[in-house]
Design a protein around this motif. Structure first.
Motif, PDB file in Angstrom:
ATOM      1  N   LEU A   1       3.014  -1.423   4.558  1.00 40.96           N
ATOM      2  CA  LEU A   1       2.615  -0.015   4.643  1.00 40.96           C
ATOM      3  C   LEU A   1       3.825   0.907   4.703  1.00 40.96           C
TER       4      LEU A   1
ATOM      5  N   VAL B   1       3.016   5.486  10.076  1.00 37.77           N
ATOM      6  CA  VAL B   1       2.029   4.500  10.522  1.00 37.77           C
ATOM      7  C   VAL B   1       2.380   4.009  11.918  1.00 37.77           C
TER       8      VAL B   1
ATOM      9  N   PHE C   1      -2.095   8.083   7.622  1.00 36.92           N
ATOM     10  CA  PHE C   1      -2.832   6.936   8.142  1.00 36.92           C
ATOM     11  C   PHE C   1      -3.783   7.460   9.204  1.00 36.92           C
TER      12      PHE C   1
ATOM     13  N   SER D   1       5.232   2.104   7.981  1.00 33.75           N
ATOM     14  CA  SER D   1       6.150   3.232   7.788  1.00 33.75           C
ATOM     15  C   SER D   1       6.340   3.911   9.141  1.00 33.75           C
TER      16      SER D   1
ATOM     17  N   VAL E   1       3.421   4.262   3.066  1.00 35.56           N
ATOM     18  CA  VAL E   1       2.237   5.043   3.439  1.00 35.56           C
ATOM     19  C   VAL E   1       2.681   6.329   4.131  1.00 35.56           C
ATOM     20  N   THR E   2       2.123   7.449   3.672  1.00 39.83           N
ATOM     21  CA  THR E   2       2.512   8.762   4.197  1.00 39.83           C
ATOM     22  C   THR E   2       1.474   9.365   5.127  1.00 39.83           C
TER      23      THR E   2
ATOM     24  N   GLU F   1      -1.645   7.736   0.847  1.00 42.64           N
ATOM     25  CA  GLU F   1      -2.504   8.008   1.996  1.00 42.64           C
ATOM     26  C   GLU F   1      -3.549   6.919   2.164  1.00 42.64           C
ATOM     27  N   VAL F   2      -3.732   6.499   3.418  1.00 43.98           N
ATOM     28  CA  VAL F   2      -4.819   5.580   3.744  1.00 43.98           C
ATOM     29  C   VAL F   2      -5.714   6.332   4.716  1.00 43.98           C
TER      30      VAL F   2
ATOM     31  N   ALA G   1      -8.174   3.942   8.665  1.00 39.06           N
ATOM     32  CA  ALA G   1      -7.111   2.998   8.326  1.00 39.06           C
ATOM     33  C   ALA G   1      -6.822   2.077   9.505  1.00 39.06           C
TER      34      ALA G   1
ATOM     35  N   MET H   1      -8.456  -0.674   0.698  1.00 38.87           N
ATOM     36  CA  MET H   1      -7.334  -1.457   1.197  1.00 38.87           C
ATOM     37  C   MET H   1      -7.838  -2.723   1.894  1.00 38.87           C
TER      38      MET H   1
ATOM     39  N   VAL I   1       0.865  -1.180   0.000  1.00 36.70           N
ATOM     40  CA  VAL I   1       0.000   0.000   0.000  1.00 36.70           C
ATOM     41  C   VAL I   1       0.901   1.230   0.000  1.00 36.70           C
ATOM     42  N   THR I   2       0.554   2.220  -0.821  1.00 31.33           N
ATOM     43  CA  THR I   2       1.347   3.445  -0.893  1.00 31.33           C
ATOM     44  C   THR I   2       0.456   4.665  -0.724  1.00 31.33           C
TER      45      THR I   2
END
Length: 82
Positions: A31, A64, A37, A61, A34-35, A6-7, A41, A15, A3-4
Motif C-alpha cells: 500500500l 495508511v 485510506f 504508505s 496509496v494516498t 485511493e482505497v 479499507a 482490493m 495497490v495505488t
C-alpha cells in the motif's frame, strides 16, 4: 499485490476480492502508493488478516500508517515494525 491511489468505500471491496484470489501461502499487500485510506479499507485489511492469519504482510504508505494508528491498529503483527 500492489495497490495505488485511493482505497475507499468504492474500491476497498475490489482490493479485498483481488487479494483473496491470491493463491500464495503468504500474501503481501503493498500500500506504499496509496494516498487515501478510509474505514472501508481498514475493514478490508482486517478481513484479509483474518483470512491469512500469520501470513499477511501489509506495507503501508505514510498516510495508511497514520490511519491505522488512529484506528488503534498500529501494532498489528501484519505491519512491519516502524
Amino acid at each position: 499485490m500492489v495497490v495505488t491511489g485511493e482505497v475507499d468505500m468504492a474500491t476497498a471491496d475490489t482490493m479485498l476480492q483481488a487479494a483473496l484470489r491470491e493463491s500464495a501461502a503468504r500474501v503481501t499487500l503493498d500500500l506504499r502508493a496509496v494516498t487515501f485510506f478510509d474505514s472501508a479499507a481498514i475493514h478490508a485489511v482486517v478481513r484479509l488478516a483474518g483470512q491469512y492469519p500469520g501470513t499477511l504482510t501489509v506495507l503501508p504508505s505514510r498516510q495508511v500508517t497514520r490511519v491505522l494508528e488512529i484506528a488503534g491498529l498500529g501494532g498489528q503483527p501484519w505491519l512491519p515494525p516502524g
